[in-house]
Design an enzyme around this catalytic site. Structure first.
Site, PDB file in Angstrom:
ATOM      1  N   ASP A  40      35.606 -11.193  57.457  1.00 58.72           N
ATOM      2  CA  ASP A  40      34.358 -11.123  56.810  1.00 58.72           C
ATOM      3  C   ASP A  40      34.303 -12.294  56.062  1.00 58.72           C
ATOM      4  O   ASP A  40      35.006 -12.993  55.244  1.00 58.72           O
ATOM      5  CB  ASP A  40      34.064 -10.061  56.363  1.00 58.72           C
ATOM      6  N   GLU A  41      33.017 -12.802  55.730  1.00 61.90           N
ATOM      7  CA  GLU A  41      32.565 -13.580  54.624  1.00 61.90           C
ATOM      8  C   GLU A  41      33.458 -14.851  54.544  1.00 61.90           C
ATOM      9  O   GLU A  41      33.726 -15.325  53.348  1.00 61.90           O
ATOM     10  CB  GLU A  41      32.535 -12.976  53.370  1.00 61.90           C
ATOM     11  N   VAL A  42      33.768 -15.620  55.632  1.00 61.96           N
ATOM     12  CA  VAL A  42      34.493 -16.775  55.351  1.00 61.96           C
ATOM     13  C   VAL A  42      33.701 -17.943  54.724  1.00 61.96           C
ATOM     14  O   VAL A  42      32.521 -18.110  55.475  1.00 61.96           O
ATOM     15  CB  VAL A  42      34.885 -17.181  56.925  1.00 61.96           C
ATOM     16  N   HIS A  71      38.671 -13.917  51.178  1.00 62.11           N
ATOM     17  CA  HIS A  71      38.851 -12.455  50.470  1.00 62.11           C
ATOM     18  C   HIS A  71      40.589 -12.601  50.032  1.00 62.11           C
ATOM     19  O   HIS A  71      41.210 -11.661  50.201  1.00 62.11           O
ATOM     20  CB  HIS A  71      38.521 -11.226  51.295  1.00 62.11           C
TER      21      HIS A  71
END
Ligand SMILES: *[C@@H]1O[C@H](CO)[C@@H](O)[C@H](O)[C@H]1NC(C)=O
Ligand SMILES: *[C@@H]1O[C@H](CO)[C@@H](O)[C@H](O)[C@H]1NC(C)=O
Ligand SMILES: *[C@@H]1O[C@H](CO)[C@@H](O)[C@H](O)[C@H]1NC(C)=O
Ligand SMILES: *[C@@H]1O[C@H](CO)[C@@H](O)[C@H](O)[C@H]1NC(C)=O
Ligand SMILES: *[C@@H]1O[C@H](CO)[C@@H](O)[C@H](O)[C@H]1NC(C)=O
Ligand SMILES: *[C@@H]1O[C@H](CO)[C@@H](O)[C@H](O)[C@H]1NC(C)=O
Ligand SMILES: *[C@@H]1O[C@H](CO)[C@@H](O)[C@H](O)[C@H]1NC(C)=O
Ligand SMILES: *[C@@H]1O[C@H](CO)[C@@H](O)[C@H](O)[C@H]1NC(C)=O
Ligand SMILES: *[C@@H]1O[C@H](CO)[C@@H](O)[C@H](O)[C@H]1NC(C)=O
Length: 566
Positions: free
Chosen positions: A338-340, A272
């Site tokens: 989050d969401e690596v 992100h």
């Protein structure tokens, strides 16, 4: 008289104390209030020299006058159709003469930046039929909550410059179940002007919520001005007028601290982060690479390089600039996580791998550096759940782990001894259900995606949000680690135009779960039939404050009690 009887009273009245107090009793006498009421404060503890205490109390007093007399509403919607329901003001009517605020202890010195548990938020409220009111609390914030509750006992009168209550005498004793009652606002996918952020804090405070989680940056834009690195916002914001200056950030922190809403900033990373690539392309792997869905959960792709020497240097400078400015008014900083996307690291020349066995040690090193810098600046860290549950990183034990992927994640976090926040996408995401925001290619693909639903729909309505119990499935001995939760407004499709209706009154449902708990005193799930008239009224109170909250039910339902039941 405890909640059992109180609940049966609420069934017959739309008395909208929201969130529901622990205990409440009322009578049926009418009392009036106008600008002549004297609100006095015992000064707290004379040995305390905390300047925030008097600022918080004075602010609460000013807001009380303003709410009662300028931001109140005529409750026609809760009375029989076309009825003459308003009490008559006469020469013998009794007015509230005095409101005495009694603080039983001094505020902790960190009242403006507490960790969960540092501030005793409890209060008592007593309103006698003679017009004397006493509010007691252990802290200035408790007094502020007592005053908030007090305003919810009064209605505006249609023909007089005053307000009235019809339920004196009143006795209330109240305190929250969970210490972290928050909302997560994304100002990166779309920018929100400062006026909107102030309005959110105002409405949160009116719901006795206390944490404003500011997801300020993301892959789409970097609106945060960092004086040591001016190019970040100059190049990463959507437009030059869509930036947050250090002064604006600090002003929001102060506004929040005065009403007990701590602003907790998140810089999400290492994923992100594509927006950093506009100013520092050398730090970002897979920057805006297509097709984006090979390298990211959402467009545009882009993630910190995980084995570059420049990324840690960048982070060191960034946090050295930012943390000291945030420090006076917060105990926390959110490190994201989050969401690596492992696949993005195949494009990272410092790594060239998407294997967990290669990436995990790099992520641990990355996390350790961040954690060390936070610890030396004396911040309490937050991370998203993946850092602990998916990547299985070792984290300092004071880390607060924020769950979102599933309701079951909460148990996994507390089993490992970490404090957890609830707020899963299946329940407390406010953005779900508005349909897809990506366009679909013409041809068969477009029809495959018909009717273009989003991933977490349908809309999570207030009843669903209200039915969620943060302690569901948590063994009693671990419940203390569930410190609260947040609703979330990810903002692909939400900007200043529709923000407030997206937040309110649905977030009120979460605020009551977090303050009052999901179960009543008999251990039963709280009834939506009892909640609904109060929520209808709370919505009117928010509208009277200038908040564009959506309607809960049509007046047909509210004018005759709770008749819209099936
Ligand atoms: C409490 O208030 C409601 C009206 O809001 C009323 O119906 C009820 O009788 C009151 N309780 C007492 C004990 O007077
Ligand atoms: C008063 O302020 C001083 C300086 O800020 C501080 O050292 C002291 O602990 C404070 N006293 C109390 C009772 O809070
Ligand atoms: C006032 O503050 C002092 C020092 O913090 C404390 O020892 C004392 O108990 C407090 N008094 C009351 C009435 O809470
Ligand atoms: C404050 O002290 C009074 C006694 O003076 C007590 O009745 C009241 O419950 C206390 N308030 C709180 C919030 O503990
Ligand atoms: C990972 O990236 C490669 C190309 O670098 C691509 O072929 C593959 O489909 C991607 N994997 C996923 C799961 O998207
Ligand atoms: C890992 O990378 C290889 C080679 O680019 C790719 O084929 C594979 O899909 C990737 N795996 C994942 C889970 O992305
Ligand atoms: C990280 O970079 C160093 C120095 O360039 C290199 O020796 C090492 O192999 C790299 N590690 C990985 C996992 O790629
Ligand atoms: C009570 O709420 C829980 C969720 O917290 C749910 O699993 C359960 O089915 C509910 N019980 C009843 C009787 O509705
Ligand atoms: C009000 O609701 C009750 C049932 O809750 C019903 O008996 C009554 O007819 C309703 N009155 C009106 C005017 O709709």
């Amino acid at each position: 008289m405890r909640t059992s009887l109180a609940l049966s009273l609420f069934a017959t009245t739309a008395l909208a104390i929201w969130p529901l107090p622990v205990s409440y009793t009322n009578g049926s006498e009418t009392l009036w209030i106008d600008q002549n009421v004297k609100i006095s404060y015992n000064g707290g503890n004379s040995s305390s020299n905390n300047t925030w205490t008097s600022k918080i109390v004075n602010n609460a007093i000013e807001r009380t006058y303003d709410t009662l007399l300028n931001k109140n509403f005529v409750p026609w919607m809760f009375q029989e159709r076309n009825s003459d329901f308003e009490p008559k003001l006469t020469s013998t009517s009794t007015y509230i003469t005095s409101i005495v605020l009694q603080q039983n202890a001094s505020d902790p010195s960190n009242i403006m930046k507490p960790d969960v548990g540092d501030v005793d938020e409890s209060y008592t409220l007593s309103m006698a039929t003679t017009g004397e009111v006493t509010i007691t609390a252990m802290s200035s914030i408790g007094l502020s909550y007592g005053l908030t509750t007090f305003t919810q006992l009064f209605f505006k009168h249609g023909n007089a410059a005053c307000a009235y209550t019809t339920v004196a005498p009143v006795e209330i004793s109240d305190k929250p179940m969970f210490g972290w009652r928050g909302m997560n606002i994304d100002t990166a996918r779309t920018f929100k002007p400062m006026s909107e952020l102030y309005a959110i804090i105002d409405a949160m405070a009116y719901n006795k919520m206390n944490r404003f989680h500011w997801h300020i940056t993301d892959s789409q834009s970097w609106p945060l001005v960092i004086p040591a690195m001016p190019e970040l916002a100059e190049k990463g914001a959507y437009a030059s007028f869509q930036q947050y200056s250090p002064e604006e950030v600090q002003a929001l922190q102060e506004y929040g601290a005065l009403v007990g809403v701590e602003v907790v900033m998140e810089i999400d990373q290492p994923g992100h982060t594509s927006a950093i690539g506009y100013a520092y392309p050398e730090l970002i792997s897979a920057f805006n690479l297509q097709p984006w869905y090979w390298y990211a959960a959402e467009t545009p792709a882009g993630t910190f390089k995980l084995n570059s020497t420049e990324v840690p240097e960048f982070l060191e400078r960034l946090f050295d600039d930012l943390l000291p400015r945030l420090k006076p008014l917060t105990a926390y900083f959110h490190l994201g996580g989050d969401e690596v996307n492992a696949n993005a690291s195949t494009q990272d020349e410092t790594v060239r791998s998407n294997k967990t066995s290669v990436l995990r040690p790099l992520l641990q090193k990355f996390m350790d550096r961040n954690q060390d810098q936070l610890a030396s600046a004396d911040f309490i860290p937050l991370v998203w759940e993946e850092m602990l549950l998916d990547w299985k990183l070792t984290l300092p034990m004071n880390t607060i782990v924020q769950t979102w992927i599933s309701e079951q994640s909460v148990l996994e976090v507390v089993k490992q001894g970490y404090r957890a926040l609830v707020g899963a996408s299946s329940t407390w995401y406010l953005d779900c259900g508005h349909g897809d925001w990506v366009d679909h290619l013409q041809g068969a693909d477009a029809r495959d995606a018909y009717p273009y639903l989003d991933w977490c729909g349908p809309v999570h309505n207030w009843r669903q949000m209200y039915a969620y119990d943060p302690l569901e499935g948590i063994p009693d001995h671990l419940a203390y680690l569930v410190i609260g939760g947040e609703t979330h407004i990810w903002s692909e499709q939400t900007d200043a135009y529709n923000l407030q209706p997206m937040l309110w009154p649905r977030t009120c449902a979460a605020s009551e779960v977090l303050w009052s708990g999901a179960k009543d005193e008999q251990g039963k799930n709280r009834s939506q039939i009892l909640a609904s008239p109060r929520l209808n009224e709370m919505r009117e109170r928010l509208v009277a404050r200038g908040i564009r909250a959506e309607p809960v039910q049509m007046p047909y339902c509210t004018q005759n009690g709770t008749q819209c039941v099936q």
